[in-house]
Scaffold this motif. Structure first.
Motif, PDB file in Angstrom:
ATOM      1  N   ASP A  56       0.858  -1.189   0.000  1.00 37.63           N
ATOM      2  CA  ASP A  56       0.000   0.000   0.000  1.00 37.63           C
ATOM      3  C   ASP A  56       0.888   1.231   0.000  1.00 37.63           C
ATOM      4  OD1 ASP A  56      -2.504  -1.233  -0.006  1.00 37.63           O
ATOM      5  OD2 ASP A  56      -2.427  -1.564   2.159  1.00 37.63           O
ATOM      6  N   CYS A  57       0.488   2.241  -0.771  1.00 37.03           N
ATOM      7  CA  CYS A  57       1.280   3.464  -0.882  1.00 37.03           C
ATOM      8  C   CYS A  57       0.381   4.675  -0.710  1.00 37.03           C
ATOM      9  CB  CYS A  57       1.998   3.536  -2.232  1.00 37.03           C
ATOM     10  SG  CYS A  57       3.143   2.184  -2.552  1.00 37.03           S
ATOM     11  N   ILE A  58       1.012   5.793  -0.327  1.00 38.19           N
ATOM     12  CA  ILE A  58       0.328   7.075  -0.195  1.00 38.19           C
ATOM     13  C   ILE A  58       1.282   8.161  -0.645  1.00 38.19           C
ATOM     14  CG2 ILE A  58       1.012   7.266   2.238  1.00 38.19           C
ATOM     15  CD1 ILE A  58      -1.564   8.846   2.709  1.00 38.19           C
ATOM     16  N   SER A  59       0.737   9.149  -1.316  1.00 43.70           N
ATOM     17  CA  SER A  59       1.532  10.287  -1.778  1.00 43.70           C
ATOM     18  C   SER A  59       0.659  11.528  -1.737  1.00 43.70           C
ATOM     19  CB  SER A  59       2.069  10.038  -3.192  1.00 43.70           C
ATOM     20  OG  SER A  59       0.999   9.963  -4.110  1.00 43.70           O
ATOM     21  N   ASP A  60       1.300  12.682  -1.762  1.00 41.42           N
ATOM     22  CA  ASP A  60       0.566  13.947  -1.780  1.00 41.42           C
ATOM     23  C   ASP A  60       1.066  14.787  -2.945  1.00 41.42           C
ATOM     24  OD1 ASP A  60       3.045  14.701  -0.916  1.00 41.42           O
ATOM     25  OD2 ASP A  60       2.439  15.211   1.127  1.00 41.42           O
ATOM     26  N   THR A  61       0.522  15.964  -3.038  1.00 46.10           N
ATOM     27  CA  THR A  61       0.855  16.828  -4.175  1.00 46.10           C
ATOM     28  C   THR A  61       2.263  17.394  -4.087  1.00 46.10           C
ATOM     29  OG1 THR A  61      -0.182  18.651  -2.988  1.00 46.10           O
ATOM     30  CG2 THR A  61      -1.537  17.467  -4.591  1.00 46.10           C
ATOM     31  N   THR A  62       2.887  17.332  -2.949  1.00 46.60           N
ATOM     32  CA  THR A  62       4.266  17.825  -2.811  1.00 46.60           C
ATOM     33  C   THR A  62       5.303  16.843  -3.355  1.00 46.60           C
ATOM     34  OG1 THR A  62       4.423  16.911  -0.578  1.00 46.60           O
ATOM     35  CG2 THR A  62       3.639  19.183  -0.797  1.00 46.60           C
ATOM     36  N   GLY A  63       4.865  15.635  -3.722  1.00 46.90           N
ATOM     37  CA  GLY A  63       5.778  14.654  -4.272  1.00 46.90           C
ATOM     38  C   GLY A  63       6.316  13.671  -3.263  1.00 46.90           C
ATOM     39  N   VAL A  64       5.914  13.790  -2.023  1.00 45.65           N
ATOM     40  CA  VAL A  64       6.372  12.864  -0.994  1.00 45.65           C
ATOM     41  C   VAL A  64       5.471  11.638  -1.021  1.00 45.65           C
ATOM     42  CG1 VAL A  64       6.775  12.531   1.471  1.00 45.65           C
ATOM     43  CG2 VAL A  64       7.223  14.761   0.408  1.00 45.65           C
ATOM     44  N   SER A  65       6.080  10.463  -1.116  1.00 43.92           N
ATOM     45  CA  SER A  65       5.321   9.215  -1.150  1.00 43.92           C
ATOM     46  C   SER A  65       5.936   8.236  -0.165  1.00 43.92           C
ATOM     47  CB  SER A  65       5.308   8.608  -2.554  1.00 43.92           C
ATOM     48  OG  SER A  65       6.628   8.311  -2.971  1.00 43.92           O
ATOM     49  N   ASP A  66       5.113   7.366   0.320  1.00 43.22           N
ATOM     50  CA  ASP A  66       5.545   6.353   1.278  1.00 43.22           C
ATOM     51  C   ASP A  66       4.796   5.061   0.967  1.00 43.22           C
ATOM     52  OD1 ASP A  66       6.688   5.032   3.355  1.00 43.22           O
ATOM     53  OD2 ASP A  66       5.364   5.857   4.904  1.00 43.22           O
ATOM     54  N   CYS A  67       5.546   3.968   0.873  1.00 43.69           N
ATOM     55  CA  CYS A  67       4.957   2.658   0.587  1.00 43.69           C
ATOM     56  C   CYS A  67       5.266   1.710   1.742  1.00 43.69           C
ATOM     57  CB  CYS A  67       5.497   2.083  -0.712  1.00 43.69           C
ATOM     58  SG  CYS A  67       5.046   3.010  -2.200  1.00 43.69           S
ATOM     59  N   LYS A  68       4.350   0.842   2.009  1.00 46.95           N
ATOM     60  CA  LYS A  68       4.495  -0.112   3.101  1.00 46.95           C
ATOM     61  C   LYS A  68       3.989  -1.460   2.629  1.00 46.95           C
ATOM     62  CE  LYS A  68       3.178  -1.001   7.914  1.00 46.95           C
ATOM     63  NZ  LYS A  68       2.364  -0.521   9.073  1.00 46.95           N
TER      64      LYS A  68
END
Length: 256
Positions: A56-68
């Motif tokens: 599962d991943c999440i990102s925002d409009t600033t370009g920061v993303s995190d996957c787990k």
């Protein structure tokens, strides 16, 4: 143009089609965009959620993303296990289908006789079909689950939409199925027909003869032995029933 040349070009086209489909299917496994969802109405702070078979991943409009990654394999639902297995089977069978196609195609000349190459190519087509159907089941099942949850009004959890990986997988599966079908048809038409002709028992001299040949000769030509004939004043002698010409001796004086 000869039939063999036409079949060779058809095999090359089917191989390229199946190879492209297999590459598309393989490219979907590391892709995170199997499903995605946007939460929030403010453009600057809108987070994007997306996931695939592994994480599962999440990102925002600033370009920061995190996957787990998924924390526990045993805690995953059965649906995810089956989809993973089908996706891996699609990749593995597509690889072996490519190896068999390279060995059996007429342009490579790696195999043995024409019949052997046709049978190997037929096996490659069947393997490509298995890969395409495994991929089609994988993406169709995943898409059906996502769509059914999205249109269900009673589903209260976060709703997702179909990602790009599902559409890419559908395209690759269609290429695998179409290429495998054509490859199986042309190679099976040559290889299976030749094998069926070999199974026919050739006509031998013994089977070619008819009953008329083995019919017994007519009774007139048989040689049968008759019981001895007794004549008065003569010895008994055994004679044949068949007509024989008896040569009577002629005295020399008869011609005088």
């Amino acid at each position: 143009m000869k039939h063999r040349t036409v079949v060779m070009y058809v095999e090359i086209g089917c191989f390229i089609s199946c190879l492209c489909g297999w590459i598309l299917v393989c490219s979907t496994l590391p892709t995170e965009y199997w499903t995605f969802s946007e939460v929030g109405s403010v453009v600057l702070t809108t987070p994007n959620f997306y996931s695939n078979l592994w994480r599962d991943c999440i990102s925002d409009t600033t370009g920061v993303s995190d996957c787990k990654d998924y924390p526990s394999m045993l805690a995953l639902p059965l649906f995810l296990h089956v989809v993973r297995a089908l996706a891996v089977c699609a990749v593995i069978t597509g690889f072996f289908g490519g190896v068999l196609a390279l060995i059996g195609m007429k342009c490579t000349k790696i195999g043995g006789t024409e019949i052997t190459n046709a049978r190997v190519t037929f096996s490659a087509g069947v393997t490509y079909l298995a890969s395409g159907f495994c991929g089609m089941i994988t993406y169709s099942w995943w898409g059906h689950k996502v769509i059914s949850e999205f249109v269900d009004p009673n589903f209260r959890a976060q709703k997702f939409e179909l990602g790009a990986a599902v559409f890419i997988g559908w395209g690759g599966s269609i290429l695998l199925i179409c290429g495998g079908t054509v490859l199986t048809y042309f190679s099976g038409k040559e290889g299976l027909r030749s094998s069926s002709q070999k199974r026919r028992r050739p006509h031998t001299y013994a089977t070619a003869r008819t009953r008329q040949t083995y019919r017994q000769p007519p009774s007139s030509s048989r040689v049968t032995w008759m019981p001895p004939l007794y004549h008065a004043g003569r010895k008994s002698q055994t004679t044949r029933a068949t007509t024989t010409r008896t040569s009577q001796p002629y005295a020399r004086d008869t011609f005088v």
